[in-house]
Scaffold this motif. Structure first.
Motif, PDB file in Angstrom:
ATOM      1  N   ASN A  44     -19.586  48.424  -7.416  1.00 50.68           N
ATOM      2  CA  ASN A  44     -18.913  49.616  -6.874  1.00 50.68           C
ATOM      3  C   ASN A  44     -19.347  49.933  -5.442  1.00 50.68           C
ATOM      4  N   ARG A  45     -19.879  48.941  -4.719  1.00 56.58           N
ATOM      5  CA  ARG A  45     -20.300  49.203  -3.335  1.00 56.58           C
ATOM      6  C   ARG A  45     -19.322  48.572  -2.349  1.00 56.58           C
ATOM      7  N   LYS A  46     -18.861  49.379  -1.403  1.00 53.31           N
ATOM      8  CA  LYS A  46     -17.979  48.878  -0.335  1.00 53.31           C
ATOM      9  C   LYS A  46     -18.809  48.674   0.925  1.00 53.31           C
ATOM     10  N   TRP A  47     -18.535  47.594   1.647  1.00 51.13           N
ATOM     11  CA  TRP A  47     -19.219  47.336   2.918  1.00 51.13           C
ATOM     12  C   TRP A  47     -18.181  47.320   4.035  1.00 51.13           C
ATOM     13  N   HIS A  48     -18.489  47.972   5.145  1.00 50.47           N
ATOM     14  CA  HIS A  48     -17.615  47.887   6.319  1.00 50.47           C
ATOM     15  C   HIS A  48     -18.449  47.368   7.477  1.00 50.47           C
ATOM     16  N   PHE A  49     -17.936  46.345   8.163  1.00 45.17           N
ATOM     17  CA  PHE A  49     -18.578  45.901   9.398  1.00 45.17           C
ATOM     18  C   PHE A  49     -17.646  46.209  10.554  1.00 45.17           C
ATOM     19  N   LEU A  50     -18.165  46.900  11.555  1.00 49.14           N
ATOM     20  CA  LEU A  50     -17.341  47.288  12.695  1.00 49.14           C
ATOM     21  C   LEU A  50     -17.951  46.712  13.980  1.00 49.14           C
ATOM     22  N   PRO A  51     -17.178  45.933  14.725  1.00 49.54           N
ATOM     23  CA  PRO A  51     -17.719  45.390  15.985  1.00 49.54           C
ATOM     24  C   PRO A  51     -18.135  46.513  16.945  1.00 49.54           C
ATOM     25  N   GLU A  52     -17.403  47.632  16.906  1.00 50.62           N
ATOM     26  CA  GLU A  52     -17.729  48.751  17.806  1.00 50.62           C
ATOM     27  C   GLU A  52     -17.278  50.056  17.160  1.00 50.62           C
ATOM     28  N   ILE A  53     -18.132  51.065  17.258  1.00 52.53           N
ATOM     29  CA  ILE A  53     -17.779  52.387  16.715  1.00 52.53           C
ATOM     30  C   ILE A  53     -18.616  53.407  17.481  1.00 52.53           C
ATOM     31  N   ASP A  54     -18.195  54.676  17.451  1.00 57.39           N
ATOM     32  CA  ASP A  54     -19.044  55.689  18.102  1.00 57.39           C
ATOM     33  C   ASP A  54     -20.399  55.767  17.393  1.00 57.39           C
ATOM     34  N   MET A 109     -10.398  42.216  13.693  1.00 54.50           N
ATOM     35  CA  MET A 109     -11.119  41.477  14.737  1.00 54.50           C
ATOM     36  C   MET A 109     -12.123  40.508  14.082  1.00 54.50           C
ATOM     37  N   PRO A 110     -12.192  39.236  14.530  1.00 58.61           N
ATOM     38  CA  PRO A 110     -13.122  38.309  13.877  1.00 58.61           C
ATOM     39  C   PRO A 110     -14.572  38.720  14.123  1.00 58.61           C
ATOM     40  N   ASN A 111     -15.416  38.370  13.180  1.00 58.77           N
ATOM     41  CA  ASN A 111     -16.832  38.716  13.320  1.00 58.77           C
ATOM     42  C   ASN A 111     -17.573  37.549  13.944  1.00 58.77           C
ATOM     43  N   SER A 112     -17.906  37.649  15.242  1.00 63.80           N
ATOM     44  CA  SER A 112     -18.619  36.566  15.901  1.00 63.80           C
ATOM     45  C   SER A 112     -20.103  36.903  16.000  1.00 63.80           C
ATOM     46  N   SER A 113     -20.505  37.942  15.263  1.00 66.49           N
ATOM     47  CA  SER A 113     -21.885  38.397  15.338  1.00 66.49           C
ATOM     48  C   SER A 113     -22.744  37.612  14.351  1.00 66.49           C
ATOM     49  N   ASP A 114     -24.075  37.699  14.507  1.00 69.66           N
ATOM     50  CA  ASP A 114     -24.949  37.066  13.505  1.00 69.66           C
ATOM     51  C   ASP A 114     -25.037  37.915  12.238  1.00 69.66           C
ATOM     52  N   ILE A 115     -24.338  39.046  12.206  1.00 66.49           N
ATOM     53  CA  ILE A 115     -24.302  39.842  10.969  1.00 66.49           C
ATOM     54  C   ILE A 115     -23.185  39.284  10.081  1.00 66.49           C
ATOM     55  N   ASP A 116     -23.586  38.710   8.951  1.00 62.93           N
ATOM     56  CA  ASP A 116     -22.636  38.040   8.068  1.00 62.93           C
ATOM     57  C   ASP A 116     -22.411  38.891   6.816  1.00 62.93           C
ATOM     58  N   LEU A 117     -21.301  39.611   6.857  1.00 63.78           N
ATOM     59  CA  LEU A 117     -21.031  40.557   5.770  1.00 63.78           C
ATOM     60  C   LEU A 117     -20.832  39.850   4.422  1.00 63.78           C
ATOM     61  N   ALA A 118     -20.251  38.647   4.466  1.00 65.44           N
ATOM     62  CA  ALA A 118     -20.001  37.916   3.211  1.00 65.44           C
ATOM     63  C   ALA A 118     -21.327  37.612   2.519  1.00 65.44           C
ATOM     64  N   VAL A 119     -22.329  37.203   3.300  1.00 64.29           N
ATOM     65  CA  VAL A 119     -23.645  36.919   2.717  1.00 64.29           C
ATOM     66  C   VAL A 119     -24.207  38.190   2.090  1.00 64.29           C
ATOM     67  N   LEU A 120     -24.093  39.296   2.811  1.00 66.67           N
ATOM     68  CA  LEU A 120     -24.640  40.561   2.302  1.00 66.67           C
ATOM     69  C   LEU A 120     -23.910  40.988   1.037  1.00 66.67           C
ATOM     70  N   GLN A 121     -22.580  40.917   1.110  1.00 66.60           N
ATOM     71  CA  GLN A 121     -21.778  41.333  -0.047  1.00 66.60           C
ATOM     72  C   GLN A 121     -22.119  40.504  -1.283  1.00 66.60           C
ATOM     73  N   ASN A 122     -22.242  39.181  -1.076  1.00 63.62           N
ATOM     74  CA  ASN A 122     -22.474  38.298  -2.226  1.00 63.62           C
ATOM     75  C   ASN A 122     -23.874  38.422  -2.781  1.00 63.62           C
ATOM     76  N   SER A 123     -24.847  38.659  -1.908  1.00 67.95           N
ATOM     77  CA  SER A 123     -26.220  38.637  -2.417  1.00 67.95           C
ATOM     78  C   SER A 123     -26.678  40.009  -2.894  1.00 67.95           C
ATOM     79  N   LEU A 124     -26.022  41.076  -2.443  1.00 72.07           N
ATOM     80  CA  LEU A 124     -26.570  42.391  -2.737  1.00 72.07           C
ATOM     81  C   LEU A 124     -25.672  43.319  -3.527  1.00 72.07           C
ATOM     82  N   SER A 125     -24.372  43.130  -3.389  1.00 76.06           N
ATOM     83  CA  SER A 125     -23.490  44.212  -3.762  1.00 76.06           C
ATOM     84  C   SER A 125     -23.445  44.535  -5.246  1.00 76.06           C
ATOM     85  N   PRO A 126     -23.746  45.775  -5.627  1.00 78.01           N
ATOM     86  CA  PRO A 126     -23.268  46.172  -6.943  1.00 78.01           C
ATOM     87  C   PRO A 126     -21.746  46.265  -6.858  1.00 78.01           C
TER      88      PRO A 126
END
Ligand code: BT5
Length: 262
Positions: A20-30, A1-18
């Motif tokens: 060995n860190r995986k990031w998951h963005f979910l539009p909806e989850i329990d 599902m496309p990310n239309s939110s203001d949460i930009d995972l690419a920015v986070l991944q590029n600026s922060l990620s060591p």
């Protein structure tokens, strides 16, 4: 599902990620905590993991309580860590998560939010963020740090509208959630490094500086018991030490704190 939110995972991944860190963005989850718990059995212990949701349908608080998680407005983030701690040191993880949240949130407001032991962040006596840490006794023990922050909400459901607030309600300004998440994860990484370097007293001192609880008369509910006293400090295990009405110091490892208003 496309990310239309203001949460930009690419920015986070590029600026922060060591690496060995995986990031998951979910539009909806329990619940982001529940999602990490489900991933845990197949998750390589050496890999770090952060799960962020735009909306939680079953956000969890402590003791089976609900964390109201409206879509598109709050931060719902969980981070998996594998600290080498004994079980009695685990409350320190809740402290580092709260401290990281307080420092990150306070970058966005002029009047600082205050930590309330063990897991609340309050602004003008209303809750702006909460922490839920869950321990898993897997082969390599794991802790899921869950953080909920009220960011751009302008209203809350009736049952919490008198006790909850958001950055938007307090400052009048919309906050970019990506920027806030970046600060939050930077702080989480920093505080977790402090913990790994055994700087527990530094963490406790810093937590104490971000709380206006000490010196206040409080009551604590533990099960069906209520203890009244003055909050005096945190001990090296992150327990709240209170001076009770008979002048005795008691260290509490959990409970529901209420500040007595005179
Ligand atoms: C907490 O529990 O404060 C822990 C909240 C943790 C939420 C995060 S979101 C990401 C991760 N995934 C999850 O499923 N959970 C974590 P507690 O101290 O038990 O506080 C819960 C109480 O806070 C409720 O009973 C309400 O009274 C109140 N509350 C619920 N939603 C709120 C909100 N959005 N803002 C302020 N107060 C709220």
């Amino acid at each position: 599902m496309p990310n239309s939110s203001d949460i930009d995972l690419a920015v986070l991944q590029n600026s922060l990620s060591p690496k060995n860190r995986k990031w998951h963005f979910l539009p909806e989850i329990d619940s982001t905590n529940a999602e990490i718990t489900r991933l845990l059995p197949s998750h390589p212990p050496e890999e770090e993991l952060i799960v962020i949701a735009d909306y939680q349908t079953g956000g969890k608080g402590r003791s089976g309580r609900v964390w109201h998680s409206a879509p598109g407005t709050g931060i719902y983030l969980s981070m998996l860590i594998r600290p080498n701690l004994s079980p009695e040191q685990l409350p320190i993880v809740t402290l580092i998560a709260g401290l990281a949240t307080a420092i990150a949130v306070n970058e966005f407001i002029s009047k600082p939010a205050q930590l309330k032991w063990p897991n609340d962040l309050l602004l003008n006596n209303k809750k702006i963020a909460g922490v839920l840490c869950e321990y898993h006794a897997t082969e390599v023990p794991a802790v899921v740090i869950g953080i909920g922050i009220n960011v751009n909400q302008i209203q809350f459901p009736d049952d919490i509208k008198n006790i909850a607030t958001s950055l938007k309600l307090e400052s009048g300004l919309e906050t970019d959630r990506t920027t806030l998440i970046k600060q939050l994860v930077t702080q989480l990484d920093f505080q977790y490094t402090e913990l790994k370097n055994n700087k527990v007293q530094t963490i406790i001192d810093n937590w104490t500086r971000h709380s206006d609880l000490f010196g206040k008369s409080i009551s604590i509910n533990k099960g069906d018991q209520s203890i009244i006293g003055k909050a005096i400090r945190l001990d090296p295990l992150g327990r709240l030490v209170i001076l009770n009405e008979s002048g005795k110091e008691i260290a509490l490892d959990s409970g529901e704190v209420r500040i007595q208003r005179k």
